[in-house]
Design an enzyme around this catalytic site. Sequence first.
Site, PDB file in Angstrom:
ATOM      1  N   GLU A 166       6.882  -6.098   0.702  1.00 27.35           N
ATOM      2  CA  GLU A 166       8.114  -5.516   0.171  1.00 27.35           C
ATOM      3  C   GLU A 166       9.141  -5.081   1.227  1.00 27.35           C
ATOM      4  OE1 GLU A 166       6.937  -2.410  -2.542  1.00 27.35           O
ATOM      5  OE2 GLU A 166       6.210  -3.871  -3.976  1.00 27.35           O
ATOM      6  N   GLU A 353       0.796  -7.656  -6.836  1.00 25.27           N
ATOM      7  CA  GLU A 353       0.657  -6.330  -7.439  1.00 25.27           C
ATOM      8  C   GLU A 353       1.226  -6.299  -8.849  1.00 25.27           C
ATOM      9  OE1 GLU A 353       2.198  -2.957  -5.271  1.00 25.27           O
ATOM     10  OE2 GLU A 353       1.482  -3.771  -3.361  1.00 25.27           O
TER      11      GLU A 353
HETATM   12  O1  LIG Z   1       4.079   2.385  -6.704  1.00 25.50           O
HETATM   13  C1  LIG Z   1       2.924   1.635  -6.851  1.00 25.50           C
HETATM   14  C2  LIG Z   1       2.799   0.615  -5.736  1.00 25.50           C
HETATM   15  C3  LIG Z   1       2.551   1.236  -4.358  1.00 25.50           C
HETATM   16  O2  LIG Z   1       1.433   2.102  -4.404  1.00 25.50           O
HETATM   17  C4  LIG Z   1       2.328   0.084  -3.367  1.00 25.50           C
HETATM   18  O3  LIG Z   1       1.924   0.534  -2.084  1.00 25.50           O
HETATM   19  C5  LIG Z   1       3.608  -0.722  -3.203  1.00 25.50           C
HETATM   20  O4  LIG Z   1       3.341  -2.011  -2.684  1.00 25.50           O
HETATM   21  C6  LIG Z   1       4.363  -0.803  -4.494  1.00 25.50           C
HETATM   22  N1  LIG Z   1       5.506  -1.437  -4.686  1.00 25.50           N
HETATM   23  C7  LIG Z   1       5.908  -1.166  -5.942  1.00 25.50           C
HETATM   24  C8  LIG Z   1       7.179  -1.680  -6.533  1.00 25.50           C
HETATM   25  N2  LIG Z   1       8.278  -1.271  -5.733  1.00 25.50           N
HETATM   26  C9  LIG Z   1       8.664   0.036  -5.581  1.00 25.50           C
HETATM   27  C10 LIG Z   1       9.795   0.492  -6.204  1.00 25.50           C
HETATM   28  C11 LIG Z   1      10.197   1.805  -6.012  1.00 25.50           C
HETATM   29  C12 LIG Z   1       9.458   2.656  -5.213  1.00 25.50           C
HETATM   30  C13 LIG Z   1       8.324   2.179  -4.589  1.00 25.50           C
HETATM   31  C14 LIG Z   1       7.923   0.869  -4.774  1.00 25.50           C
HETATM   32  C15 LIG Z   1       4.987  -0.383  -6.550  1.00 25.50           C
HETATM   33  N3  LIG Z   1       4.027  -0.179  -5.633  1.00 25.50           N
END
Ligand SMILES: OC[C@@H]1[C@@H](O)[C@H](O)[C@@H](O)c2nc(CNc3ccccc3)cn21
Length: 448
Positions: A166, A353
Amino acid sequence: MQKYTFPKDFIWGVATAAYQIEGAHNVDGKGENIWDRFTSIPGNIYKNHNGNVACNHYNLYEKDIEIMEELGIKNYRLSISWARIFPKGYGEINQKGLDYYKRLINTLISKGIKPAVTLYHWDLPQHLQDMGGWANRKVIDYFVEYAELMFKEFGDVVPIWITHNEPWVVSILGHAWGVHAPGIKDYKTALQVAHNILLSHGKVVKLYRSMNLKGKIGITLNLSSTHPLTDDEKDVRAAEVYDGFLNRWFLDAVLKGTYPEDMVKLYREQNILPEYTDEDMSIISEKIDFLGINYYTRSVLKYDENAYPLKASLVDLENPKTDMGWEIYPQGLYELLTNIHHNYGGVDILITENGAAFNDIVNYKGKVVDDYRIDYLYRHLREAHRAISEGVNLRGYYLWSFLDNFEWAEGYAKRFGIVFVDYKTQQRIVKESAYWYSNVIKNNSLCE
Ligand SMILES: OC[C@@H]1[C@@H](O)[C@H](O)[C@@H](O)c2nc(CNc3ccccc3)cn21
């Protein structure tokens, strides 16, 4: 009863990340990383939680892998902590850190569990941040040095590699909005960081190809289908711009070797366009074997005159949500998969994910009956199956997450795991969703 059967060799897995589960933040020679630093600053994280102990996976990995084995999980996406390998980010190698990952990966393989390794899941060595972090192009070279050692050590046994997790989140949350490490708030820096990360991705893919390794390599992007709040042309444009900001900037760079013209124009007008060359873009778009997609929810946009720099604001609808406040919108996964299939040449896709946080409780029988999570997973997997049935080259699905873990700015307040973690005792409780997922894996299908 309707049954949705997946392709014969479909990859069913679970996912975690080093900083979120390992703990042992200063053990066995590990260097400080930017999340060790960021969480040590009061006010950054919910109740000032940190990853110093987390799920203590550094010491409990064998027990955790036993649970995976009992559930019939055959694929596990994990990340490697760069600062455990190179405490300063480059140069001197920490043998104890390397030995930990050798034990971990060898244990997985001995149990018939295939590792998918993420090289960078947000935990930059602090020493590199002290020299500018990802905004400094020199860090790109250090990332290549780190990747080369990982490929030499594990390239023959790890079949799937993900360069970055990401880049949008690292760039925007870490360098524009300041809510993630390193807590910088500057869009021009953020977009230069995004570019440098993408460039480091391309260089590592080229390195991987030069080493004649037999696995597959790709990158993971967080993507979201975008919708205008109304069919007013201003809202429609707002959704297009946000789609460019979140999705197309990264998809076009990696899969087409260009940044989208509408966003280049907007960023140039806002004086936040990063510096880059045609050669950079050629490197960034080095052919990948798969695109990793992290999908959680859609994005609904409205025009907002005051919203910098996009004049677009996210809208919070009164629809069913997860504990993160993210709308439950499974059809957005279908929309995303089919759009990417048609617009980006049918690239192979792994969902690296997908999952949901809910306020799990342990009931009087000592069980976690997380039907909401099962419902979320079922609905999203059904959309994934719909996309596959329409020809999308979706090759696998990694559920986020195997364990409840440190959820970044939300600390331990949000539980994404299919295995409950009691952080006071480090006891694991397998949730009902894990047993449900175990059956999906065993049957390679969804049953209504
Ligand atoms: O938030 C859940 C997971 C996180 O724990 C992972 O480490 C990460 O790869 C992850 N990415 C997202 C989607 N993107 C996102 C959007 C806003 C804030 C944080 C992540 C969700 N998640």
